[in-house]
Structure formats: structure tokens, C-alpha cells
Design a protein around this motif. Structure first.
Motif, PDB file in Angstrom:
ATOM      1  N   VAL A  74      46.296  83.649  68.744  1.00  0.00           N
ATOM      2  CA  VAL A  74      45.582  84.764  69.367  1.00  0.00           C
ATOM      3  C   VAL A  74      45.089  84.368  70.753  1.00  0.00           C
ATOM      4  O   VAL A  74      45.162  85.158  71.702  1.00  0.00           O
ATOM      5  CB  VAL A  74      44.412  85.204  68.472  1.00  0.00           C
ATOM      6  N   ALA A  75      44.615  83.134  70.896  1.00  0.00           N
ATOM      7  CA  ALA A  75      44.114  82.677  72.189  1.00  0.00           C
ATOM      8  C   ALA A  75      45.205  82.694  73.252  1.00  0.00           C
ATOM      9  O   ALA A  75      44.935  82.961  74.432  1.00  0.00           O
ATOM     10  CB  ALA A  75      43.530  81.272  72.053  1.00  0.00           C
ATOM     11  N   ALA A  76      46.443  82.414  72.864  1.00  0.00           N
ATOM     12  CA  ALA A  76      47.554  82.441  73.826  1.00  0.00           C
ATOM     13  C   ALA A  76      47.725  83.836  74.407  1.00  0.00           C
ATOM     14  O   ALA A  76      47.882  84.008  75.629  1.00  0.00           O
ATOM     15  CB  ALA A  76      48.844  81.979  73.149  1.00  0.00           C
ATOM     16  N   TYR A  77      47.675  84.846  73.545  1.00  0.00           N
ATOM     17  CA  TYR A  77      47.791  86.225  74.036  1.00  0.00           C
ATOM     18  C   TYR A  77      46.558  86.639  74.827  1.00  0.00           C
ATOM     19  O   TYR A  77      46.670  87.310  75.864  1.00  0.00           O
ATOM     20  CB  TYR A  77      48.008  87.178  72.857  1.00  0.00           C
ATOM     21  N   ALA A  78      45.381  86.250  74.360  1.00  0.00           N
ATOM     22  CA  ALA A  78      44.154  86.611  75.072  1.00  0.00           C
ATOM     23  C   ALA A  78      44.150  86.008  76.477  1.00  0.00           C
ATOM     24  O   ALA A  78      43.782  86.672  77.455  1.00  0.00           O
ATOM     25  CB  ALA A  78      42.933  86.148  74.280  1.00  0.00           C
ATOM     26  N   SER A  79      44.570  84.752  76.613  1.00  0.00           N
ATOM     27  CA  SER A  79      44.618  84.106  77.933  1.00  0.00           C
ATOM     28  C   SER A  79      45.614  84.805  78.844  1.00  0.00           C
ATOM     29  O   SER A  79      45.357  85.010  80.033  1.00  0.00           O
ATOM     30  CB  SER A  79      44.990  82.631  77.778  1.00  0.00           C
ATOM     31  N   ALA A  80      46.777  85.153  78.285  1.00  0.00           N
ATOM     32  CA  ALA A  80      47.808  85.813  79.102  1.00  0.00           C
ATOM     33  C   ALA A  80      47.339  87.189  79.577  1.00  0.00           C
ATOM     34  O   ALA A  80      47.627  87.600  80.709  1.00  0.00           O
ATOM     35  CB  ALA A  80      49.098  85.943  78.306  1.00  0.00           C
ATOM     36  N   TYR A  81      46.608  87.905  78.729  1.00  0.00           N
ATOM     37  CA  TYR A  81      46.127  89.239  79.080  1.00  0.00           C
ATOM     38  C   TYR A  81      44.816  89.216  79.849  1.00  0.00           C
ATOM     39  O   TYR A  81      44.368  90.251  80.350  1.00  0.00           O
ATOM     40  CB  TYR A  81      45.935  90.075  77.806  1.00  0.00           C
ATOM     41  N   GLY A  82      44.158  88.065  79.921  1.00  0.00           N
ATOM     42  CA  GLY A  82      42.839  88.006  80.547  1.00  0.00           C
ATOM     43  C   GLY A  82      41.795  88.721  79.719  1.00  0.00           C
ATOM     44  O   GLY A  82      40.862  89.328  80.257  1.00  0.00           O
ATOM     45  N   ALA A  83      41.932  88.662  78.385  1.00  0.00           N
ATOM     46  CA  ALA A  83      41.027  89.362  77.478  1.00  0.00           C
ATOM     47  C   ALA A  83      40.234  88.356  76.646  1.00  0.00           C
ATOM     48  O   ALA A  83      40.525  87.154  76.638  1.00  0.00           O
ATOM     49  CB  ALA A  83      41.819  90.284  76.557  1.00  0.00           C
ATOM     50  N   ARG A  84      39.229  88.862  75.943  1.00  0.00           N
ATOM     51  CA  ARG A  84      38.453  88.027  75.038  1.00  0.00           C
ATOM     52  C   ARG A  84      38.985  88.186  73.622  1.00  0.00           C
ATOM     53  O   ARG A  84      39.456  89.254  73.241  1.00  0.00           O
ATOM     54  CB  ARG A  84      36.974  88.418  75.087  1.00  0.00           C
TER      55      ARG A  84
END
Length: 315
Positions: free
Chosen positions: A244-254
Motif C-alpha cells: 500500500v505504501a508503494a501506491y501511496a508514495s507514487a500518488y502522493g497520498a496518505r
């Protein structure tokens, strides 16, 4: 070596002492490997005192199947042939290894055709006939380069290809040959509409964001792979958090419960290439061996863990 008054010997005497034919000595002389010391008044070749040792060395090198240019490199070396000989032998071992691998692939392909039902032979011949021995992974790499976002950093692309493109086994079984041939056929098959389906992340994050995404996914897949090897069912934990952190980092989301629910829905709707990963698992798993995890099976495990977590939170 010679009883001649000038210390030289003729081609016949040299051949006899070395245990070879006159034709062999003449061949090496004509190719510059065994220089003549002189010619007699009648035009006959004469050889010096070191010719016998040199000829024996040539025979030893040729017995190792070294080609003439490699033999010449060893003979012409100024350092006593040590370093050059090591390089030449190493190169010959690499070439021999490649030839042996090619022979193993051909043997496995022949067994594949021999053992299959008669009604399947034509299709299997078509599949294996389209693959070199040993096979090239270039078509697989081209497939993924077309799938990845354009302008993705070269280092990130190379890291992804290393994980997504299976190395052909050196000693394959017939099933592995068939799986690789089917994999090759799959990536060469035209996509509907002449365009590969793209996941939402490629459009939403761009090339730089995708590089961040795949770097994080690689770590998550490795953690999930360890769980798969232990036959553990999908569950929350370090692997899922990294996923989940990989997607959150890519999207700039929490990383929040809402983000996880949205991500689960998005990933469920993304295009899938399940058949590719099924075939990869067959390629990398040795005959009779335990099925090895792939990025595809790790992704499925993580997605199932995410679905289970979001479903439990909703309940």
C-alpha cells in the motif's frame, strides 16, 4: 631433437617425434603457428630445437578444442602464456556452456514432441520452432517495455525487467520448454486494438511516479513471496503495508483506510496478465520442484490480503 650438424630437423623427423602426420605439421606451419627455421637447398622445411615443444603445446591446445586464433594468442603471449591462457580457456568454457545449454534445450524440445499426444504435435512443433535454443528473452523484454510507462528511468525499467522476465533454465525439462514457448507466443501475439492494456497507476503517476511505485512493489513482492513459500494465507502485515505504501508514495497520498478501500477497487478493475505469470511460474520451477512465487502470484496474494482487510474493516 635432431642429430643434424646444424641442430635443425626436417618435417618428417619432427612429425615422427611429435606423433603427428607430416600434413599436420605443414598445416600448422602454413597457418603461422609453427615457424620454420629455414629451408634446405632443395626447398624442404627445417625446424629449430624448440619446434617439438611448440608443436606439442599446439596439439594440447587443439585437443581442448581451442580454435586457431585462440591458439595463436597463447603462442604469441609474451608473459609465458599464463594470463592469456587463462582468458582463452575461460572464453572457451563460456562458449562450451552455451553450446551445452543449447543441446539440453533441443533434447528437451525433442522429448516434448516425442511424448505429446499425436493430435498436439503440430501445435507444439509450431511453438518450439519459433524459439531459439537456448531461447532469447528479447521478445519478453520488448513486451514489458511497451507496457511500462514511456520515459520511465532506465534503472527502474531494468530492475522491473529483471523481475518480470524469467531467465531460461540451463537444463530444462520438456514442460519448461513448452511453458517458455507458450510465453514467447503470448508476448508476440497482437493485443486487441494493437495496444496493451495499461493499469490506472501508469496514467495517474507518470513515468517518475511509476519508478517509485515499482521500487516499492519489488520490496513488497519479495516479502509476499516469503509468505507464499511458507504456504501462509493472505493476511495484513509488513508485506501488505509495503504494498500500500508503494501506491501511496507514487500518488502522493496518505495511507488511510479510505485510501486502502479505493486502492482495492482500482486494483480489482485493472487489466490482468494472469496467463503470463502462470507460464513464468512453469518456466522457473524445475521438474518435480515446488512452484516458485512470481511477481504475479505475489501481487495476487497482496491484493487478496488488501481485500480481506478492507472487507473486515467495513464489517
Amino acid at each position: 631433437m635432431s642429430t643434424s650438424h646444424d641442430g635443425l630437423c626436417g618435417i618428417g623427423e619432427l612429425a615422427e617425434r611429435a606423433g603427428v602426420t607430416v600434413k599436420t605439421v605443414r598445416f600448422y606451419s602454413d597457418n603461422g603457428l609453427l615457424p620454420e627455421a629455414s629451408r634446405s637447398a632443395g626447398g624442404h622445411r627445417r625446424y629449430g630445437r624448440d619446434a617439438l615443444d611448440r608443436l606439442r603445446l599446439i596439439r594440447s591446445l587443439r585437443a581442448l578444442d581451442l580454435p586457431l586464433p585462440a591458439v595463436r594468442r597463447v603462442l604469441d603471449a609474451e608473459d609465458g602464456a599464463g594470463g592469456v591462457l587463462e582468458d582463452v580457456v575461460a572464453g572457451q568454457l563460456r562458449e562450451l556452456g552455451s553450446r551445452l545449454t543449447a543441446l539440453r534445450w533441443r533434447e528437451a524440445a525433442l522429448r516434448l514432441v516425442q511424448e505429446c499426444p499425436p493430435g498436439e504435435r503440430a501445435d507444439r512443433l509450431r511453438l518450439v520452432g519459433a524459439v531459439t535454443a537456448p531461447p532469447s528473452t528479447a521478445p519478453l523484454a520488448r513486451f514489458w517495455r511497451g507496457w511500462l510507462p514511456s520515459r520511465m528511468p532506465a534503472r527502474a525499467t531494468a530492475a522491473f525487467l529483471e523481475a518480470a522476465v524469467p531467465p531460461p533454465p540451463d537444463d530444462p525439462g520438456p514442460a519448461q520448454v513448452l511453458a517458455f514457448a507458450r510465453l514467447n507466443d503470448l508476448v508476440l501475439r497482437p493485443c486487441p486494438g494493437d495496444e496493451q492494456p495499461q493499469p490506472e497507476a501508469h496514467r495517474a503517476t507518470g513515468a517518475r511516479g511509476a519508478a517509485v511505485l515499482y521500487a516499492g512493489l519489488a520490496e513488497a513482492y519479495e516479502l509476499a513471496g516469503a509468505q507464499l513459500r511458507q504456504d501462509r494465507p493472505p493476511h495484513p502485515g509488513e508485506a501488505l503495508d509495503g504494498f500500500v505504501a508503494a501506491y501511496a508514495s507514487a500518488y502522493g497520498a496518505r495511507d488511510t483506510p479510505d485510501f486502502r478501500r479505493l486502492l482495492a477497487r482500482q486494483l480489482a478493475a485493472d487489466p490482468r496478465i494472469d496467463r503470463y505469470w502462470e507460464l513464468v511460474a512453469e518456466v522457473i520451477t524445475p521438474p518435480g520442484g515446488r512452484t516458485e512465487p512470481t511477481p504475479g502470484s505475489a501481487h495476487d496474494w497482496l491484493l487478496a490480503a488488501l481485500d480481506a482487510q478492507t472487507a473486515a474493516a467495513a464489517a
